[in-house]
Design a protein around this motif. Structure first.
Motif, PDB file in Angstrom:
ATOM      1  N   GLY A 177       6.775 -18.821  24.396  1.00 43.28           N
ATOM      2  CA  GLY A 177       6.887 -19.347  25.746  1.00 43.28           C
ATOM      3  C   GLY A 177       8.097 -18.832  26.507  1.00 43.28           C
TER       4      GLY A 177
ATOM      5  N   ILE B  49       9.079 -12.795  29.419  1.00 43.89           N
ATOM      6  CA  ILE B  49       9.391 -11.394  29.156  1.00 43.89           C
ATOM      7  C   ILE B  49       9.694 -10.694  30.477  1.00 43.89           C
ATOM      8  CG2 ILE B  49       8.590  -9.208  28.157  1.00 43.89           C
ATOM      9  CD1 ILE B  49       6.657 -10.825  26.377  1.00 43.89           C
TER      10      ILE B  49
ATOM     11  N   LEU C  12      -0.212  -3.317  29.006  1.00 41.61           N
ATOM     12  CA  LEU C  12      -0.252  -4.045  27.733  1.00 41.61           C
ATOM     13  C   LEU C  12      -1.239  -3.379  26.780  1.00 41.61           C
ATOM     14  CD1 LEU C  12      -0.266  -7.703  29.127  1.00 41.61           C
ATOM     15  CD2 LEU C  12       1.692  -6.330  28.386  1.00 41.61           C
TER      16      LEU C  12
ATOM     17  N   VAL D 292      -1.198  -4.785  34.489  1.00 43.37           N
ATOM     18  CA  VAL D 292      -1.009  -6.074  35.152  1.00 43.37           C
ATOM     19  C   VAL D 292      -0.021  -5.897  36.300  1.00 43.37           C
ATOM     20  CG1 VAL D 292      -0.417  -8.504  34.840  1.00 43.37           C
ATOM     21  CG2 VAL D 292      -1.285  -7.196  32.898  1.00 43.37           C
TER      22      VAL D 292
ATOM     23  N   VAL E 187       1.290 -13.795  25.599  1.00 40.39           N
ATOM     24  CA  VAL E 187       0.943 -12.969  24.451  1.00 40.39           C
ATOM     25  C   VAL E 187       0.914 -13.896  23.238  1.00 40.39           C
ATOM     26  CG1 VAL E 187       1.635 -11.003  23.030  1.00 40.39           C
ATOM     27  CG2 VAL E 187       2.111 -10.982  25.497  1.00 40.39           C
TER      28      VAL E 187
ATOM     29  N   LYS F 135       4.536  -3.298  20.896  1.00 39.76           N
ATOM     30  CA  LYS F 135       3.735  -4.433  21.383  1.00 39.76           C
ATOM     31  C   LYS F 135       4.633  -5.484  22.025  1.00 39.76           C
ATOM     32  CE  LYS F 135       0.099  -4.092  17.873  1.00 39.76           C
ATOM     33  NZ  LYS F 135       0.872  -3.416  16.811  1.00 39.76           N
ATOM     34  N   PRO F 136       4.191  -6.169  23.057  1.00 37.48           N
ATOM     35  CA  PRO F 136       2.828  -6.134  23.600  1.00 37.48           C
ATOM     36  C   PRO F 136       2.557  -4.941  24.521  1.00 37.48           C
ATOM     37  CG  PRO F 136       4.132  -7.667  24.874  1.00 37.48           C
ATOM     38  CD  PRO F 136       5.023  -7.147  23.778  1.00 37.48           C
TER      39      PRO F 136
ATOM     40  N   ALA G 209      -0.085 -15.982  38.226  1.00 38.68           N
ATOM     41  CA  ALA G 209      -0.852 -15.955  36.980  1.00 38.68           C
ATOM     42  C   ALA G 209       0.112 -16.048  35.821  1.00 38.68           C
ATOM     43  CB  ALA G 209      -1.657 -14.664  36.888  1.00 38.68           C
TER      44      ALA G 209
ATOM     45  N   VAL H 140       0.688 -15.259  31.979  1.00 36.93           N
ATOM     46  CA  VAL H 140       0.144 -14.337  30.985  1.00 36.93           C
ATOM     47  C   VAL H 140       0.893 -14.596  29.689  1.00 36.93           C
ATOM     48  CG1 VAL H 140      -0.335 -11.910  30.485  1.00 36.93           C
ATOM     49  CG2 VAL H 140      -0.039 -12.647  32.871  1.00 36.93           C
TER      50      VAL H 140
ATOM     51  N   PHE I 138       2.696 -12.438  38.717  1.00 33.40           N
ATOM     52  CA  PHE I 138       2.399 -12.901  37.365  1.00 33.40           C
ATOM     53  C   PHE I 138       3.704 -13.167  36.626  1.00 33.40           C
ATOM     54  CE2 PHE I 138       3.227  -8.452  36.628  1.00 33.40           C
ATOM     55  CZ  PHE I 138       3.840  -8.409  35.385  1.00 33.40           C
ATOM     56  N   GLU I 139       3.589 -13.907  35.559  1.00 28.29           N
ATOM     57  CA  GLU I 139       4.710 -14.133  34.650  1.00 28.29           C
ATOM     58  C   GLU I 139       4.199 -13.862  33.252  1.00 28.29           C
ATOM     59  OE1 GLU I 139       5.626 -18.216  35.622  1.00 28.29           O
ATOM     60  OE2 GLU I 139       7.336 -17.534  36.806  1.00 28.29           O
ATOM     61  N   LEU I 140       4.908 -12.984  32.527  1.00 31.13           N
ATOM     62  CA  LEU I 140       4.490 -12.617  31.174  1.00 31.13           C
ATOM     63  C   LEU I 140       5.371 -13.355  30.167  1.00 31.13           C
ATOM     64  CD1 LEU I 140       2.767 -10.753  29.314  1.00 31.13           C
ATOM     65  CD2 LEU I 140       4.593  -9.061  29.507  1.00 31.13           C
ATOM     66  N   PHE I 141       4.736 -14.086  29.253  1.00 28.42           N
ATOM     67  CA  PHE I 141       5.462 -14.877  28.247  1.00 28.42           C
ATOM     68  C   PHE I 141       5.160 -14.373  26.848  1.00 28.42           C
ATOM     69  CE2 PHE I 141       4.689 -17.616  31.856  1.00 28.42           C
ATOM     70  CZ  PHE I 141       5.912 -18.253  32.049  1.00 28.42           C
ATOM     71  N   ASP I 142       6.126 -14.508  25.951  1.00 32.45           N
ATOM     72  CA  ASP I 142       5.840 -14.239  24.542  1.00 32.45           C
ATOM     73  C   ASP I 142       5.225 -15.495  23.916  1.00 32.45           C
ATOM     74  OD1 ASP I 142       7.902 -15.996  23.881  1.00 32.45           O
ATOM     75  OD2 ASP I 142       9.328 -14.423  23.390  1.00 32.45           O
ATOM     76  N   SER I 143       4.920 -15.412  22.620  1.00 27.34           N
ATOM     77  CA  SER I 143       4.187 -16.519  21.998  1.00 27.34           C
ATOM     78  C   SER I 143       5.035 -17.784  21.881  1.00 27.34           C
ATOM     79  CB  SER I 143       3.670 -16.097  20.621  1.00 27.34           C
ATOM     80  OG  SER I 143       4.759 -15.763  19.796  1.00 27.34           O
TER      81      SER I 143
END
Lengths: 63, 170
Positions: free
Chosen positions: A29, A32, A40, A18, B114, A49-50, B110, B112, A22-27
């Protein structure tokens, strides 16, 4: 303006790369990271993980 | 008790039932039939977008009971009366975009996410390319398999629930 559209690249038998905007979030919210590229885990075997830790090679992941 | 977010949509012949609480964002419905299931639109289900046969085929592929269907002739009066047009639309997209700010739309970021013991769900502005460099059809939202078991790689098909995928780092 520079086109920095988020890119999701599926690496054969490996992780998901990736990059871009972008913005990567954990479950929960919580963010990360916004900084790419990140790799990933797609094989389900990573101990980190992830993120990918190279386990797909050991497990012979195909996909 | 019935979830107030539940919705139902009809084309006169069949009714499609949508239960957001059951949705695991496999996104099979939009990938297969964006003409009917489009979370970027309000309402997100357009029953005139495809034939009854095609809608049934895609609803059956939903890995959970988030989408179900019935022939209207098999429904009682009370459930038929619930086929109304909703103003406060609940869509799969709103489930992951609750914290979206205007800046994020402006910068076309975007998002993303998990999912706990589930896939990687993406929405916003993005492109997906395969190992061969070919681009996949662009959609507003998708989900990538994280358990390694999907039969529609690289996308989630709900297999993580069947195989009991656990992310121990959660």
């Amino acid at each position: 303006m520079e086109d920095n559209t988020a890119q999701f690249k599926v690496i054969a038998n490996g992780p998901l790369q990736v990059s871009g905007n972008f913005e990567l979030f954990d479950s929960e919210g919580e963010i990360i990271t916004r900084q790419g590229p990140v790799f990933l885990c797609r094989c389900g075997m990573s101990a980190d993980k992830p993120f990918c830790d190279g386990s797909h090679k050991k497990s012979g992941f195909r996909g | 008790m019935e979830d107030p977010r539940n919705r139902q949509y009809t084309n006169g012949e069949i009714t499609v039932f949508w239960k957001p609480s059951k949705c695991i964002h496999a996104t099979t419905c939009f990938r297969e039939l964006i003409e009917v299931f489009n979370p970027g639109r309000r309402p997100w289900v357009n029953m005139d977008g495809a034939s009854t046969r095609k809608i049934i085929e895609v609803v059956k592929k939903c890995p959970t009971q988030a989408l179900e269907w019935k022939y209207n002739k098999d429904m009682d009066e009370q459930s038929l009366a619930a086929n109304v047009t909703y103003k406060d639309e609940v869509t799969p997209e709103t489930l992951t975009s609750q914290n979206k700010s205007p800046e994020q739309d402006l910068h076309k970021t975007a998002r993303v996410k998990v999912m706990k013991n589930g896939p990687i769900v993406v929405d916003g502005h993005f492109e997906v390319s395969g190992a061969d460099g070919n681009k996949f059809r662009s959609v507003v939202m998708t989900s990538f398999c994280r358990c390694g078991g999907s039969k529609s790689m690289p996308f989630c098909d709900g297999t993580h629930r069947k195989i009991g995928f656990i992310d121990t780092n959660e």
